[in-house]
Structures are given as structure tokens and as C-alpha cells.
Enzyme design. Structure first.
Site, short mmCIF file in Angstrom:
data_model
loop_
_atom_site.label_atom_id
_atom_site.label_comp_id
_atom_site.label_asym_id
_atom_site.label_seq_id
_atom_site.Cartn_x
_atom_site.Cartn_y
_atom_site.Cartn_z
N CYS A 99 0.82 -1.23 0.00
CA CYS A 99 0.00 0.00 0.00
C CYS A 99 0.84 1.27 0.00
O CYS A 99 0.32 2.35 -0.23
CB CYS A 99 -0.94 -0.01 1.20
SG CYS A 99 -1.97 -1.47 1.27
N HIS A 111 -2.99 7.12 2.95
CA HIS A 111 -3.47 5.83 2.43
C HIS A 111 -4.89 5.63 2.96
O HIS A 111 -5.15 5.80 4.15
CB HIS A 111 -2.52 4.73 2.90
CG HIS A 111 -3.01 3.36 2.59
ND1 HIS A 111 -3.62 3.05 1.39
CD2 HIS A 111 -2.99 2.21 3.32
CE1 HIS A 111 -3.95 1.77 1.40
NE2 HIS A 111 -3.59 1.24 2.55
N ASN A 157 -10.18 0.44 0.43
CA ASN A 157 -8.71 0.44 0.39
C ASN A 157 -8.26 -0.21 -0.93
O ASN A 157 -8.50 -1.39 -1.15
CB ASN A 157 -8.21 -0.35 1.60
CG ASN A 157 -6.69 -0.44 1.68
OD1 ASN A 157 -6.00 -0.18 0.70
ND2 ASN A 157 -6.19 -0.84 2.83
#
Ligand code: UT7
Length: 321
Positions: free
Chosen positions: A113, A248, A278
Site C-alpha cells: 500500500c 493511504h 482500500n
């Protein structure tokens, strides 16, 4: 690093919008639980598009937004943990789709990520004055999600974000602070084809994404705060001088904790996780492109992007628009 500018942004979402109510039908969960614990209301998943398709769509939009001709691109870096193939890389597939026949470097990186933060740093350090790079974060995480595991399937979605960067030699700058530490407790991983079986065609189990949510949550809060503070120290600025933080897009509770620890208003953080969930390496790249589309990004704005993920990787960058 002086003289790096982001000229344009683009994003692509997958075809199917999956709401929390849709997930209630396949795992033991509820819209109430997901919204309260994560802030996520929906995510997009792809049925027919692979990572390179989403990446290509985002790239075309970024090229248009930058107002450049694709032939100006001399480097492609794609951050992904869900490439179409082991090889060639997603970046090489994008080079082909864009008909960029001139020789250049095109390659993928895997920093989970934190991928876009890493990719932006790598590309910025590889281009010379006058050169232009295409930096993409793209995922089809639905390929590696176990839709019977409510601990993970509610969180993640597919998507892509792309940016065009150019080394102009002006006063504009991007500064970087990326790190990785070993995941000694194995809190976040997907095994893939975990072991080779030489000389036979037997393949071992394909591993889905697995996660110890609580440990990742604790790690995220710690390293997001540390990354932002280290970066601010490095560039000799205070948090009050920063106009916008693009984190993020993992969990609104993680972002709220970090805001509290840094003593800044949550409003300073851009979020779109309620809509997209996400999207791993695509998350920050998509958020940047969405913020641009919404007219939030302004010339001269001072922003910080900050990510964390499997590895365990983390990092932040300071961008002066
Ligand atoms: O890109 C990086 C990727 N990872 C992350 O960012 C993940 C970071 N971690 C998180 O976001 C959170 O830890 C989660 C959202 C994954 C979980 O939230 P939590 O507040 O840490 O919940 P929990 O794991 O402590 O679970 C609380 C309860 C448990 O039930 P009991 O034991 O209290 O009866 C779970 O079994 O909630 C249950 N639970 C669920 N209930 C409904 C766990 N997942 C779900 C679910 N729906 N989807």
C-alpha cells in the site's frame, strides 16, 4: 528534491460498485459494523478488467490532464501487488498499450500500500531535466481476496491512479521519506503460489490476502505519525504550514487517530475511502486524482502524502504543487 513537478492526474475505477449491503449477503457482517469500524460504504471490483486495463485508463486520463503527448514519456513505473502476469510487468504492458515504441525503462515495484509513495520517489530520482515519467498505482485486489473472510473482504477494492511527473528545474520540489521494516509477526501477507515444486507440475495452494487487523492498525498509527513528523523535520516545516494531507485510504479510524496525535483537524486529511475502500498501491494515487478532479488541489499548495502497508513498508512525501 528540487525541480520535480506533477503535471497531471488520472484515475480509473472498476465496473462494479459493491455496497456493504451486498457484502452482508455473502459474509456475516453489517453495514453498521463496517461503517462504524472503517468508514467504508462501498468499494469497486472488476470482473473483466485486469490491473493493466485500469492502469491504462488512469494513464490516459493523466496524460490528458497534463496536456502532454504520450510520446514525451520516457519512464513508466507501476506500483502493484496484483499484476496481470508474473512477467512481463504491468508497466511493460502499459508501454505497449500506449504504443510507446521508443526504448525506455518500464517496470513494476511492489511496496504494497506504500507503492505509489515509493514509485514517485523512484521515478523522481531517475529522470533528468526535461524528462517526463508516468507513475501509476493500480490494483485488482479482488483477485487475491477471500470473499468468505470478513476480516479482509470488506476493506479492499480495485482501482488505479496515475500521475505525470516532469523534471523542470524550477523551484518546485518533492521531498521523500520512505522506509521498510521486516514483518516479523507476519501481520499482513498474501502467499501467492507459495512454494515451487521442481520437476513436477504440482502447484501448492494459492494464498489469499491474510491480515492481523489489530496489529496492522497499531502499526499504521505509529508509522503514519512518525513518517509525517520525520518528513516535516527533514524539510524544516511545521504541520501548520501544510495545506492538505493525503493518507493511504485504509480506515477512517486510523486517520482520525493520526490527526489527533498530530493535533491537526481531521479536515486537513483528504479521504475518499467511504466510496472506494482500500485500493492498496492505487489508494493515494487515486485520492490525488480525485482531489484534483474535485478542484481541491491549488497551485502553490503544500501537501503531504503518507502510506503504510505489507512489508512492512511506510513512507511520506512532501509535494509543493
Ligand atoms: O492497507 C493496509 C491494510 N490493512 C489495514 O489497514 C487494516 C487495519 N485494521 C483495521 O482496519 C481494523 O483492525 C479492522 C477493520 C480490520 C477490524 O476492526 P477492529 O475494530 O480492529 O475489530 P476487531 O478485529 O477487534 O473485531 C471486533 C469484533 C470481533 O468480534 P468479537 O470477538 O468482539 O465478538 C470480530 O470477530 O468484530 C468482529 N468482526 C466483524 N463483525 C462484523 C470482525 N470483522 C467483522 C466484520 N463484520 N466484517
Amino acid at each position: 528534491m528540487k525541480g520535480i513537478e506533477i503535471l497531471g492526474y488520472g484515475y480509473a475505477k472498476a465496473e462494479h460498485r459493491i455496497t456493504n449491503d451486498d457484502l452482508e449477503k455473502i459474509v456475516d457482517t453489517s453495514d453498521e459494523w463496517i461503517v462504524a469500524r472503517t468508514g467504508i460504504s462501498s468499494r469497486y471490483v472488476s470482473e473483466n478488467k485486469n490491473t493493466s486495463d485500469l492502469a491504462y485508463e488512469a494513464a490516459i486520463k493523466a496524460i490528458g490532464n497534463a496536456g502532454i503527448d504520450s510520446s514525451e514519456i520516457s519512464l513508466i513505473v507501476v506500483a502493484t501487488i496484483t499484476p496481470d502476469k508474473f512477467t512481463p510487468s504491468t508497466a511493460s504492458i502499459i508501454q505497449e498499450k500506449l504504443n510507446l515504441n521508443q526504448p525506455m525503462m518500464a517496470f513494476d515495484i511492489n511496496a504494497a500500500c506504500s507503492g505509489y509513495v515509493y514509485a514517485l520517489e523512484i521515478a523522481s530520482k531517475m529522470i533528468d531535466i526535461g524528462e517526463t515519467a508516468l507513475v501509476i498505482g493500480a490494483e485488482t485486489l479482488s483477485k487475491i481476496l477471500d470473499y468468505s473472510d470478513r476480516n479482509t473482504c470488506i476493506l479492499f477494492g480495485d482501482g488505479a491512479g496515475a500521475s505525470i511527473i516532469k523534471k523542470t528545474g524550477t523551484d518546485k520540489s518533492i521531498e521523500f521519506h520512505s522506509r521498510s521494516v521486516p514483518d516479523v509477526n507476519h501481520v499482513l501477507f498474501a502467499n501467492g503460489v507459495s512454494q515451487s515444486t521442481p520437476l513436477t507440475n504440482d502447484s501448492k495452494d494459492y494464498g489469499y490476502l491474510e491480515m492481523n487487523g489489530k496489529e496492522v492498525f497499531r502499526f499504521a498509527i505509529k508509522v503514519m505519525q512518525e513518517s509525517i513528523e520525520s518528513l516535516l523535520n527533514q524539510i524544516d516545516k511545521s504541520i501548520d504550514e501544510i495545506d492538505l494531507i493525503i493518507p493511504h485510504q485504509a480506515n477512517i479510524r486510523i486517520i482520525s487517530h493520526v490527526a489527533r496525535k498530530l493535533k491537526v483537524d481531521i479536515e486537513k486529511f483528504y479521504t475518499n475511502l467511504h466510496e472506494y475502500g482500500n485500493t492498496s498501491a492505487a489508494s493515494i494515487a487515486m485520492a490525488l486524482a480525485c482531489a484534483n478532479e474535485e478542484g481541491i488541489l491549488r497551485e502553490g499548495m503544500k501537501i503531504i502524502i503518507v502510506g503504510f502497508g505489507a512489508g512492512l513498508t511506510y513512507g511520506a512525501s512532501y509535494i509543493e504543487l
